[in-house]
Design a protein around this motif. Structure first.
Motif, mmCIF file in Angstrom:
data_model
loop_
_atom_site.group_PDB
_atom_site.id
_atom_site.type_symbol
_atom_site.label_atom_id
_atom_site.label_comp_id
_atom_site.label_asym_id
_atom_site.label_seq_id
_atom_site.Cartn_x
_atom_site.Cartn_y
_atom_site.Cartn_z
ATOM 1 N N GLU A 6 -7.062 -3.303 3.851
ATOM 2 C CA GLU A 6 -6.260 -4.444 3.399
ATOM 3 C C GLU A 6 -6.827 -5.778 3.867
ATOM 4 N N PRO A 64 -8.101 2.162 -3.741
ATOM 5 C CA PRO A 64 -7.901 3.015 -2.566
ATOM 6 C C PRO A 64 -8.542 2.414 -1.316
ATOM 7 N N ARG A 65 -7.848 2.577 -0.184
ATOM 8 C CA ARG A 65 -8.533 2.364 1.086
ATOM 9 C C ARG A 65 -9.604 3.437 1.212
ATOM 10 N N THR A 76 0.833 -1.197 0.000
ATOM 11 C CA THR A 76 0.000 0.000 0.000
ATOM 12 C C THR A 76 0.870 1.251 0.000
ATOM 13 N N ARG A 77 0.606 2.137 -0.927
ATOM 14 C CA ARG A 77 1.340 3.407 -0.961
ATOM 15 C C ARG A 77 0.470 4.462 -1.625
ATOM 16 N N ASP A 78 0.849 5.708 -1.479
ATOM 17 C CA ASP A 78 0.082 6.801 -2.062
ATOM 18 C C ASP A 78 0.147 6.757 -3.582
ATOM 19 N N PRO A 132 -3.855 6.678 -0.041
ATOM 20 C CA PRO A 132 -3.331 5.335 0.217
ATOM 21 C C PRO A 132 -4.059 4.307 -0.649
ATOM 22 N N THR A 133 -3.297 3.575 -1.442
ATOM 23 C CA THR A 133 -3.880 2.665 -2.432
ATOM 24 C C THR A 133 -3.270 1.280 -2.296
ATOM 25 N N GLY A 138 -9.603 7.250 3.921
ATOM 26 C CA GLY A 138 -9.392 5.888 4.390
ATOM 27 C C GLY A 138 -10.093 5.620 5.693
#
Length: 392
Positions: free
Chosen positions: A316, A264-265, A174-176, A190-191, A374
């Protein structure tokens, strides 16, 4: 109940909820923008169960209007509601409950026709709030409307889901990543990313549908399914979301060898005043002084408010969702050859549809049109209630 449930009965009830979802989202939610920026989450199944339970007490022209929207009304509605709720409850990790609080007499025949519904005296509205809080696992704290002295009866339906993905997203991935909202604004959010089996991806009328499955949970049964639906750029909720409850035999497989998704969260919360949307759905008499709910109570009743609050969190580990609907009454593997890879980035407005294990009934439907917030960072604004952290 009127005999054993057949496959055609189940399919008929699923189509009835889908019909309501099509009309509600297409005629009201997608055009009315109930939440800031156009995002929303709702429960077509929750609204259907609540309205159909009330429709079981409707008679005459009031019943006719409700039947046109719900596919059932009058005396045949109660068995349909009971059967539908029991079918949905077979999905693991999904709680389904309906309760009635009343200050007026309720006919014995109505009570007996809804054996799974508990009836209580409407003396302490705080008791209803406490039940909602417990039934939703704290996702929704209280009734989405205030019980006043004019409220003679309140029918409350709760749907609550807390489920883990069969194959969770790896947190370290997970990262931007950029997300472009409906207004064209782009921001990093956050994706999560992972590969998806090609068998779980299809294209329905130009809309990509990716299905992720959940485990059944401790209660057994079959796990829920969550479909993420991504339309053409610029496509709206009314065009895209119906692909999420389209029959799984429809559509085609994309021409690719591998599929990965970037998702995306998110945390969405919406409170929807359905009452004002009912005329667009063909229901007018139920809210008027000419309403006929004589099968529910010997006293004349009319619908004063229909309100739904719904919340959806995607992270997640899994998905959490809950909806409270109140009807108040007044008076995928690498190979040596190069492979085609389809990467679906949910980086623009997209839809989410939560389904039970066995049917294509839209339990929850959501439209993420603005920048996602998120879990633990619910959107702010008058149309949103504060969201708490996800506990999955």
């Amino acid at each position: 109940m009127n005999g054993p449930t057949t496959g055609s009965d189940v399919a008929s009830r699923a189509r009835a909820v889908q019909h309501l979802a099509d009309r509600w989202i297409g005629n009201a939610l997608a055009t009315g923008k109930p939440a800031g920026g156009g995002s929303f989450v709702c429960s077509p199944a929750g609204l259907w169960l609540a309205l159909a339970a009330v429709a079981a007490g409707a008679r005459g022209e009031t019943a006719r209007e409700l039947r046109a929207l719900l596919g059932t009304a009058d005396r045949e509605a109660a068995p349909a509601v009971t059967a539908a709720a029991r079918e949905l409850a077979l999905t693991g990790a999904l709680e389904v409950a309906t309760r009635v609080w009343s200050r007026v007499p309720v006919r014995d025949a109505y009570r007996e026709a809804l054996p799974d519904v508990r009836f209580d005296d409407l003396t302490d509205p705080a008791a209803a709030d406490a039940w909602v809080r417990e039934a939703t696992g704290g996702l929704i704290e209280r009734l989405p409307l205030a019980i006043t002295d004019e409220t003679l009866l309140a029918l409350v339906n709760v749907l609550a889901l807390k489920a883990r993905w069969e194959k969770p997203f790896e947190g370290w991935l997970t990262r931007d990543r950029p997300f472009t909202d409906a207004s064209g604004r782009t921001r990093p959010v956050p994706t999560m990313t992972k590969g998806v089996p090609l068998a779980d991806v299809r294209v329905v009328d130009g809309t990509y549908v990716v299905e992720l499955r959940c485990t059944a949970g401790e209660g057994g049964g079959e796990g829920a399914r969550v479909r993420f639906v991504l339309g053409e750029p610029g496509a709206g909720a009314g065009q895209v979301l119906p692909a999420g409850w389209a029959d799984r035999s429809t559509g085609t497989r994309p021409e690719t060898d591998l599929v990965s998704i970037a998702l995306p969260r998110l945390a969405l919360r919406t409170r929807i005043a359905v009452t004002g949307q009912l005329p667009a759905l063909g229901v007018r008499l139920a809210t008027s002084d000419a309403a006929d709910f004589s099968g529910l109570s010997p006293l004349p009743l009319a619908v004063s408010d229909v309100v739904q609050e719904a919340v959806l969190k995607v992270a997640e580990e899994g998905v959490e969702a809950a909806a409270v609907t109140v009807v108040a009454m007044r008076a995928g593997s690498a190979a040596p050859p190069p492979q085609r890879v389809l990467h679906l980035a949910f980086d623009r407005p997209f839809g989410i549809v939560v389904l039970p294990a066995a049917t294509d009934v839209p339990l929850f439907a959501a439209w993420q049109a603005d920048i996602p917030s998120g879990p633990g960072h619910a959107p702010s604004g008058p149309a949103h209630a504060p969201g708490g952290p996800a506990h999955i």
